[in-house]
Scaffold this motif. Structure first.
Motif, PDB file in Angstrom:
ATOM      1  N   UNK A  20       8.686  18.910  10.032  1.00 43.71           N
ATOM      2  CA  UNK A  20       7.844  19.735   9.169  1.00 43.71           C
ATOM      3  C   UNK A  20       6.566  19.010   8.780  1.00 43.71           C
ATOM      4  N   UNK A  21       6.560  17.683   8.901  1.00 40.24           N
ATOM      5  CA  UNK A  21       5.368  16.929   8.554  1.00 40.24           C
ATOM      6  C   UNK A  21       5.601  15.436   8.688  1.00 40.24           C
ATOM      7  N   UNK A  22       4.527  14.669   8.548  1.00 37.45           N
ATOM      8  CA  UNK A  22       4.572  13.219   8.734  1.00 37.45           C
ATOM      9  C   UNK A  22       3.940  12.540   7.524  1.00 37.45           C
ATOM     10  N   UNK A  23       4.621  11.523   7.001  1.00 34.82           N
ATOM     11  CA  UNK A  23       4.071  10.668   5.965  1.00 34.82           C
ATOM     12  C   UNK A  23       3.587   9.371   6.605  1.00 34.82           C
ATOM     13  N   UNK A  24       2.338   9.018   6.364  1.00 34.73           N
ATOM     14  CA  UNK A  24       1.738   7.806   6.922  1.00 34.73           C
ATOM     15  C   UNK A  24       1.673   6.747   5.833  1.00 34.73           C
ATOM     16  N   UNK A  25       2.293   5.588   6.078  1.00 31.00           N
ATOM     17  CA  UNK A  25       2.315   4.537   5.071  1.00 31.00           C
ATOM     18  C   UNK A  25       1.322   3.419   5.360  1.00 31.00           C
ATOM     19  N   UNK A  26       0.496   3.586   6.369  1.00 28.71           N
ATOM     20  CA  UNK A  26      -0.507   2.570   6.674  1.00 28.71           C
ATOM     21  C   UNK A  26      -0.737   2.460   8.166  1.00 28.71           C
ATOM     22  N   UNK A  27      -1.667   1.583   8.537  1.00 27.66           N
ATOM     23  CA  UNK A  27      -1.921   1.363   9.956  1.00 27.66           C
ATOM     24  C   UNK A  27      -1.130   0.144  10.434  1.00 27.66           C
ATOM     25  N   UNK A  28      -1.377  -0.260  11.672  1.00 31.81           N
ATOM     26  CA  UNK A  28      -0.692  -1.418  12.223  1.00 31.81           C
ATOM     27  C   UNK A  28      -1.720  -2.529  12.455  1.00 31.81           C
ATOM     28  N   UNK A  29      -1.253  -3.727  12.583  1.00 31.91           N
ATOM     29  CA  UNK A  29      -2.145  -4.882  12.641  1.00 31.91           C
ATOM     30  C   UNK A  29      -2.695  -5.087  14.057  1.00 31.91           C
ATOM     31  N   UNK A  30      -3.393  -4.063  14.556  1.00 27.61           N
ATOM     32  CA  UNK A  30      -4.027  -4.144  15.873  1.00 27.61           C
ATOM     33  C   UNK A  30      -5.506  -3.817  15.718  1.00 27.61           C
ATOM     34  N   UNK A  31      -6.339  -4.518  16.462  1.00 29.46           N
ATOM     35  CA  UNK A  31      -7.767  -4.212  16.449  1.00 29.46           C
ATOM     36  C   UNK A  31      -8.001  -2.833  17.050  1.00 29.46           C
ATOM     37  N   UNK A  32      -7.348  -2.550  18.177  1.00 32.23           N
ATOM     38  CA  UNK A  32      -7.391  -1.228  18.799  1.00 32.23           C
ATOM     39  C   UNK A  32      -5.970  -0.688  18.874  1.00 32.23           C
ATOM     40  N   UNK A  33      -5.786   0.533  18.416  1.00 32.83           N
ATOM     41  CA  UNK A  33      -4.456   1.137  18.400  1.00 32.83           C
ATOM     42  C   UNK A  33      -4.542   2.590  18.875  1.00 32.83           C
TER      43      UNK A  33
END
Length: 378
Positions: free
Chosen positions: A158-171
């Motif tokens: 039904x949906x997505x919760x985003x808790x942050x990005x990842x430690x990559x320069x390009x993702x």
């Protein structure tokens, strides 16, 4: 059969037209039985009927195809996949949490993470939604593998919760997820600057005013600041609220007339030998960990001086340190409610971002000072 008259598009809304169209087509497919499946109207005919630009319909159809809801036949027409309705309905109402790292690493490196997750899980249970942890594959997989991952993991949610990005320069994997508009997404503690992604953020204006009122009650005139580490943030589409915390707090101190000695505008990589000189009346630190380390250093170098130290986050309960506390459990609760709202009624300019307020917590042995009784925030 596809009844185009059932498609409702609000051209006065701030929500992009192709996202509205995706939601309407997904709804129609979800309401159909598999036996009723027929080819979707051609781009040209749907444009003509709804009075939409061709690119709008093309983007909507492309998203449905990329998410595995429809497939292209040999004659180039699009038709729902046999599993489309099941994918759209899911086995049960469910939300996905995309973590910036493995679960054990996430809760191990964030002292507030468990409170945030507690708010998410408790609220989801109250709303009768299941919650699943989702770990994204590494960024170096192929574009086709990225599309397949999204098509197989997300349409049933039904949906997505985003808790942050990842430690990559390009993702590219995370960038593809941010671009996916098939189901709602809500970013926590920051913002992804795409209209179809909502956000829950914590404001600290009133808490900062209370902190500064407390400083004045203690006759504080000069304030040192311990800013975030130079490598605290990397370039990313995930715009963390904390990324702007240093500059915003510095401006608030300046606006309220505090003196900020240049010598004591330092970063978290400070060394102990920096502190023999005369100190300011108080320090504000980017987070509680920096405040705790600063307290330790000052206790060694200036044990007799009473220096007020304020951290941020409310993640460490240390009686001699003040903090600006973020209500992490409430943030988790609000994120679930906002995500379900976007799923049920859509996202608009008015409901895209939801805010809560931080709270100033004075040092435990000073919490009963008269100035605090006048505060309208506590």
């Amino acid at each position: 059969m596809f009844d185009c008259s059932k498609i409702v598009i609000d051209k006065e809304s701030t929500e992009p037209l192709h996202i509205q169209l995706i939601r309407e087509l997904r709804r129609l497919i979800r309401e159909m039985n598999q036996e009723e499946y027929d080819v979707l109207p051609s781009e040209r005919s749907l444009c003509s009927y709804l009075k939409l630009h061709r690119s709008t319909v093309h983007k909507a159809y492309e998203e449905l195809q990329n998410s595995g809801i429809v497939r292209r036949q040999l004659n180039k027409s699009l038709i729902p996949n046999a599993s489309a309705r099941k994918s759209l309905e899911g086995h049960l109402p469910a939300l996905g949490i995309v973590l910036p790292s493995r679960f054990s690493q996430y809760i191990g490196s964030n002292s507030h993470a468990l409170r945030l997750l507690e708010g998410i899980f408790d609220r989801a249970a109250e709303r009768n939604y299941a919650v699943f942890m989702l770990e994204l594959p590494p960024p170096d997989i192929s574009r086709e593998e990225r599309r397949k991952f999204i098509a197989t993991r997300f349409p049933g949610l039904s949906g997505i919760l985003l808790l942050g990005d990842r430690d990559y320069v390009d993702d590219p994997m995370l960038d593809d997820l941010f671009s996916y508009s098939g189901i709602p997404q809500v970013a926590i503690g920051g913002e992804v600057h795409q209209f179809h992604i909502g956000s829950v953020q914590c404001r600290f204006d009133r808490a900062a005013d209370d902190m500064m009122a407390f400083f004045r009650s203690q006759h504080v005139r000069t304030v040192g600041m311990v800013f975030s580490s130079p490598d605290q943030f990397h370039p990313s589409a995930y715009d963390y609220s904390s990324r702007h915390r240093d500059e915003e707090m510095k401006k608030k101190f300046e606006d309220q007339g505090f003196i900020l000695p240049e010598k004591w505008q330092i970063t978290a990589d400070f060394s102990e030998d920096m502190f023999p000189a005369e100190l300011p009346d108080a320090f504000w630190c980017f987070n509680d960990q920096f405040a705790l380390r600063l307290r330790s250093v000052l206790n060694k170098r200036h044990a007799d001086e009473k220096i007020i130290i304020c951290g941020f986050d409310g993640s460490i309960n240390i009686p001699c340190i003040a903090t600006i506390k973020q209500p992490y459990q409430q943030i988790g609760t609000m994120a679930v409610d906002l995500l379900i709202e976007h799923y049920e009624t859509g996202i608009t300019l008015k409901n895209r971002i939801r805010y809560t307020d931080a709270e100033f917590i004075p040092p435990a042995d000073m919490k009963n000072l008269p100035i605090l009784e006048k505060s309208n925030c506590l």
